[in-house]
Design a protein around this motif. Structure first.
Motif, PDB file in Angstrom:
ATOM      1  N   ASP A  67       0.725  -1.056   0.151  1.00  0.00           N
ATOM      2  CA  ASP A  67      -0.004  -0.064  -0.045  1.00  0.00           C
ATOM      3  C   ASP A  67       0.971   1.341  -0.071  1.00  0.00           C
ATOM      4  N   ALA A  68       2.014   1.270   0.779  1.00  0.00           N
ATOM      5  CA  ALA A  68       2.873   2.319   0.844  1.00  0.00           C
ATOM      6  C   ALA A  68       3.512   2.641  -0.484  1.00  0.00           C
ATOM      7  N   ALA A  69       3.846   1.501  -1.336  1.00  0.00           N
ATOM      8  CA  ALA A  69       4.428   1.459  -2.623  1.00  0.00           C
ATOM      9  C   ALA A  69       3.277   2.105  -3.514  1.00  0.00           C
ATOM     10  N   LEU A  70       1.806   1.538  -3.239  1.00  0.00           N
ATOM     11  CA  LEU A  70       0.829   2.183  -4.132  1.00  0.00           C
ATOM     12  C   LEU A  70       0.839   3.824  -4.113  1.00  0.00           C
ATOM     13  N   HIS A  71       1.069   4.314  -2.808  1.00  0.00           N
ATOM     14  CA  HIS A  71       1.007   5.625  -2.502  1.00  0.00           C
ATOM     15  C   HIS A  71       2.072   6.492  -3.110  1.00  0.00           C
ATOM     16  N   ASP A  72       3.046   5.908  -3.111  1.00  0.00           N
ATOM     17  CA  ASP A  72       4.548   6.443  -3.620  1.00  0.00           C
ATOM     18  C   ASP A  72       4.447   6.625  -5.158  1.00  0.00           C
ATOM     19  N   THR A  73       3.817   5.581  -5.564  1.00  0.00           N
ATOM     20  CA  THR A  73       3.620   5.590  -7.343  1.00  0.00           C
ATOM     21  C   THR A  73       2.345   6.674  -7.618  1.00  0.00           C
ATOM     22  N   ALA A  74       1.393   6.931  -6.712  1.00  0.00           N
ATOM     23  CA  ALA A  74       0.416   7.723  -7.249  1.00  0.00           C
ATOM     24  C   ALA A  74       0.834   9.109  -7.035  1.00  0.00           C
ATOM     25  N   HIS A  75       1.893   9.471  -6.188  1.00  0.00           N
ATOM     26  CA  HIS A  75       2.462  10.648  -5.884  1.00  0.00           C
ATOM     27  C   HIS A  75       3.353  10.931  -7.121  1.00  0.00           C
ATOM     28  N   ASP A  76       4.088  10.043  -7.653  1.00  0.00           N
ATOM     29  CA  ASP A  76       5.014  10.245  -8.576  1.00  0.00           C
ATOM     30  C   ASP A  76       4.153  10.471 -10.206  1.00  0.00           C
ATOM     31  N   PHE A  77       3.052   9.717 -10.142  1.00  0.00           N
ATOM     32  CA  PHE A  77       2.172   9.954 -11.345  1.00  0.00           C
ATOM     33  C   PHE A  77       1.630  11.284 -11.455  1.00  0.00           C
ATOM     34  N   ALA A  78       1.189  11.701  -9.983  1.00  0.00           N
ATOM     35  CA  ALA A  78       0.665  13.175  -9.908  1.00  0.00           C
ATOM     36  C   ALA A  78       1.546  14.146 -10.336  1.00  0.00           C
ATOM     37  N   ARG A  79       2.909  13.950  -9.842  1.00  0.00           N
ATOM     38  CA  ARG A  79       3.888  15.250 -10.334  1.00  0.00           C
ATOM     39  C   ARG A  79       4.139  14.917 -11.658  1.00  0.00           C
ATOM     40  N   ALA A  80       4.356  13.807 -12.174  1.00  0.00           N
ATOM     41  CA  ALA A  80       4.319  13.780 -13.680  1.00  0.00           C
ATOM     42  C   ALA A  80       3.449  14.174 -14.575  1.00  0.00           C
ATOM     43  N   HIS A  81       2.242  14.074 -13.994  1.00  0.00           N
ATOM     44  CA  HIS A  81       1.082  14.295 -14.985  1.00  0.00           C
ATOM     45  C   HIS A  81       0.984  15.891 -14.912  1.00  0.00           C
ATOM     46  N   VAL A  82       1.368  16.721 -13.615  1.00  0.00           N
ATOM     47  CA  VAL A  82       1.285  18.103 -13.416  1.00  0.00           C
ATOM     48  C   VAL A  82       2.248  18.822 -14.537  1.00  0.00           C
ATOM     49  N   ALA A  83       3.338  18.038 -14.345  1.00  0.00           N
ATOM     50  CA  ALA A  83       4.818  18.675 -15.203  1.00  0.00           C
ATOM     51  C   ALA A  83       4.331  18.482 -16.621  1.00  0.00           C
ATOM     52  N   ALA A  84       3.726  17.517 -17.086  1.00  0.00           N
ATOM     53  CA  ALA A  84       3.375  17.077 -18.546  1.00  0.00           C
ATOM     54  C   ALA A  84       2.274  18.359 -18.923  1.00  0.00           C
ATOM     55  N   ARG A  85       1.213  18.529 -18.059  1.00  0.00           N
ATOM     56  CA  ARG A  85       0.224  19.503 -18.449  1.00  0.00           C
ATOM     57  C   ARG A  85       0.936  20.983 -18.627  1.00  0.00           C
ATOM     58  N   ILE A  86       1.726  21.135 -17.807  1.00  0.00           N
ATOM     59  CA  ILE A  86       2.405  22.659 -17.642  1.00  0.00           C
ATOM     60  C   ILE A  86       3.347  22.700 -18.959  1.00  0.00           C
ATOM     61  N   ASP A  87       3.948  21.729 -19.293  1.00  0.00           N
ATOM     62  CA  ASP A  87       4.882  21.689 -20.560  1.00  0.00           C
ATOM     63  C   ASP A  87       3.956  21.601 -21.756  1.00  0.00           C
ATOM     64  N   ALA A  88       2.994  21.060 -21.932  1.00  0.00           N
ATOM     65  CA  ALA A  88       1.865  21.030 -22.949  1.00  0.00           C
ATOM     66  C   ALA A  88       1.521  22.600 -23.259  1.00  0.00           C
ATOM     67  N   ALA A  89       1.075  23.359 -21.726  1.00  0.00           N
ATOM     68  CA  ALA A  89       0.392  24.391 -22.189  1.00  0.00           C
ATOM     69  C   ALA A  89       1.204  25.632 -22.550  1.00  0.00           C
ATOM     70  N   GLY A  90       2.839  25.313 -22.187  1.00  0.00           N
ATOM     71  CA  GLY A  90       3.510  26.453 -22.360  1.00  0.00           C
ATOM     72  C   GLY A  90       3.897  27.312 -21.182  1.00  0.00           C
ATOM     73  N   ALA A  91       4.843  28.099 -21.099  1.00  0.00           N
ATOM     74  CA  ALA A  91       5.217  28.849 -20.081  1.00  0.00           C
ATOM     75  C   ALA A  91       4.131  29.879 -19.831  1.00  0.00           C
ATOM     76  N   GLN A  92       3.540  30.624 -20.625  1.00  0.00           N
ATOM     77  CA  GLN A  92       2.533  31.517 -20.753  1.00  0.00           C
ATOM     78  C   GLN A  92       1.220  31.081 -20.135  1.00  0.00           C
ATOM     79  N   ALA A  93       0.986  30.014 -20.685  1.00  0.00           N
ATOM     80  CA  ALA A  93      -0.464  29.749 -20.679  1.00  0.00           C
ATOM     81  C   ALA A  93      -0.540  28.447 -19.181  1.00  0.00           C
ATOM     82  N   ALA A  94       0.605  28.077 -18.925  1.00  0.00           N
ATOM     83  CA  ALA A  94       0.653  27.480 -17.649  1.00  0.00           C
ATOM     84  C   ALA A  94       0.027  28.013 -16.449  1.00  0.00           C
ATOM     85  N   GLU A  95      -0.006  29.488 -16.233  1.00  0.00           N
ATOM     86  CA  GLU A  95      -0.695  30.301 -15.138  1.00  0.00           C
ATOM     87  C   GLU A  95      -2.105  30.073 -15.387  1.00  0.00           C
TER      88      GLU A  95
END
Length: 433
Positions: A67-95
């Protein structure tokens, strides 16, 4: 020196020279799956009772670590997903990205992967986030298997208003206690007390703000019953209970014999005072009832009626009420709504009722048990979707708004209705039964 034996890879012959190649992440899971297969295969092996108890204890420890490993993986997914959305939106649109909507998309994907509701998915991702921001000791206990996911969730959610620095202080104070010997209730109480000590001003503000959330809800229970819940300021709740208890004591002191229990008297008094009726059984009903077509054909049919969203009830139970009863009948075959009778003239209103009843007033998205709040077009009206029974689906607010997020899609398939997530995973909607 003892040789380490690698467990067999399930579904593959280890003597086969052409075994598939696995990435490191995949290989870890392959070995875990192989180990679980071996555990299940040996579950019934002859052991003494003390050995079985030791085995249960060790299995629970490893389950906590997974369960701890599952939570860690969920945390990694969330961080990566946020980073990907910001990259896709671009620096100005990220805000312009709405953090609430982005979290909603992340939580929904995790919930679907875990086969659970969006509420639990959101709780899981928030717990995983906070564990990595201040709760070092608590996370270490989780990773070691000393605390399970339910206890971790109880502690972290009780401290969800703290800042990272305040969480670190709470973590330090919690480390002074043997948390492994406490139940969920004691852990929650301890955490709430420490949170109030660490941030007293915030605690006072939350208590004042919480009064604005007072409400009354109802949810189904077994055997034709339901839970009526009032979320009240504590002094009001205690006052209500004291008044109901006084009603029981007054009846107990009367010369007439009391044939009802204390709980029954309090429940009846609550209904009478809320409805203004002299007797609890005199309430007026306007009920939508699902009637099996077999019951209409055969008066002796044992099939029960059903109130959508609240479960089955004997048909004669509704007829015994002394108040005025108005029923809207919806006809079903094998649990699926196939028609109905109505005196309402507006077709759109009756169609709304049919769609809600078809899935027992529950959201149609997989694993979601929330009540229906919106009637959604499977094929959007903007895409020439028609307003018909087949094109309508009932959803909660969360899932109706979720499909508008980037990467989400809902569509008809030969097997029913299917939701596609931003990662390309597909999930069939809950069947209308």
């Amino acid at each position: 020196m003892t040789a380490l034996l690698e467990p067999p890879i399930p579904g593959y012959d280890l003597d086969d020279e052409e075994l598939p190649a696995f990435s490191d992440a995949e290989l870890d899971l392959v070995f875990v799956e192989a180990a679980v297969d071996r555990l299940l295969a040996s579950a019934g092996a002859g052991r003494t009772d003390p050995e079985r108890i030791d085995r249960i204890r060790r299995l629970k420890t490893q389950l906590n670590r997974l369960d701890a490993a599952l939570h860690d993986t969920a945390h990694d997914f969330a961080r990566a997903h946020v980073a990907a959305r910001i990259d896709a939106a671009g620096a100005q649109a990220a805000e312009t990205i709405d953090p609430e909507k982005l979290e909603r998309s992340i939580a929904a994907q995790i919930a679907l992967a875990c086969r659970t509701s969006p509420h639990h998915g959101r709780t899981r991702i928030r717990v995983a986030r906070d564990l990595h921001n201040g709760f070092d000791h608590l996370r270490a206990l989780f990773l070691a298997g000393e605390l399970d996911a339910d206890k971790i969730t109880a502690i972290v959610t009780a401290a969800d208003t703290l800042t990272p620095d305040q969480r670190a202080e709470l973590d330090r104070r919690l480390a002074e206690h043997d948390l492994t010997r406490l139940g969920i209730g004691r852990l929650r109480d301890l955490t709430r007390r420490l949170v109030a000590e660490i941030a007293p001003a915030d605690f006072a503000k939350r208590c004042e703000a919480a009064k604005k959330t007072r409400r009354v809800t109802v949810r189904p229970a077994a055997d034709g019953m339901a839970f009526l819940t009032a979320h009240l300021p504590v002094e009001q709740a205690v006052g209500c209970l004291a008044a109901l208890d006084k009603a029981h004591r007054d009846l107990s002191a009367s010369p007439e014999p009391l044939t009802r229990t204390r709980g029954q008297v309090m429940a009846d008094t609550l209904v009478e005072r809320l409805t203004g009726k002299t007797h609890a059984t005199d309430i007026d009903l306007h009920v939508q009832v699902m009637i099996p077509v077999e019951a209409l054909i055969d008066p002796e049919s044992p099939l029960p009626a059903e109130i959508p969203g609240y479960g089955p009830v004997p048909a004669d139970l509704l007829a015994t009420n002394k108040g005025r009863t108005t029923l809207r009948r919806l006809i079903t075959r094998q649990g699926v709504v196939i028609g109905g009778d109505t005196r309402q003239r507006r077709f759109t209103r009756f169609l709304d009722e049919l769609i809600r009843a078809r899935t027992r007033n529950r959201c149609t998205e997989a694993y979601c048990d929330a009540p229906i709040r919106h009637i959604d077009h499977i094929t959007r009206a903007a895409d020439h979707g028609t307003t018909t029974l087949d094109q309508g689906r009932g959803t909660c607010e969360f899932h109706n708004y979720l499909r508008e997020q980037p990467g989400w899609k809902v569509e008809h398939t030969p097997d029913g209705v299917q939701t596609t997530t931003p990662t390309g995973h597909t999930y069939p909607n809950a069947p209308p039964r």
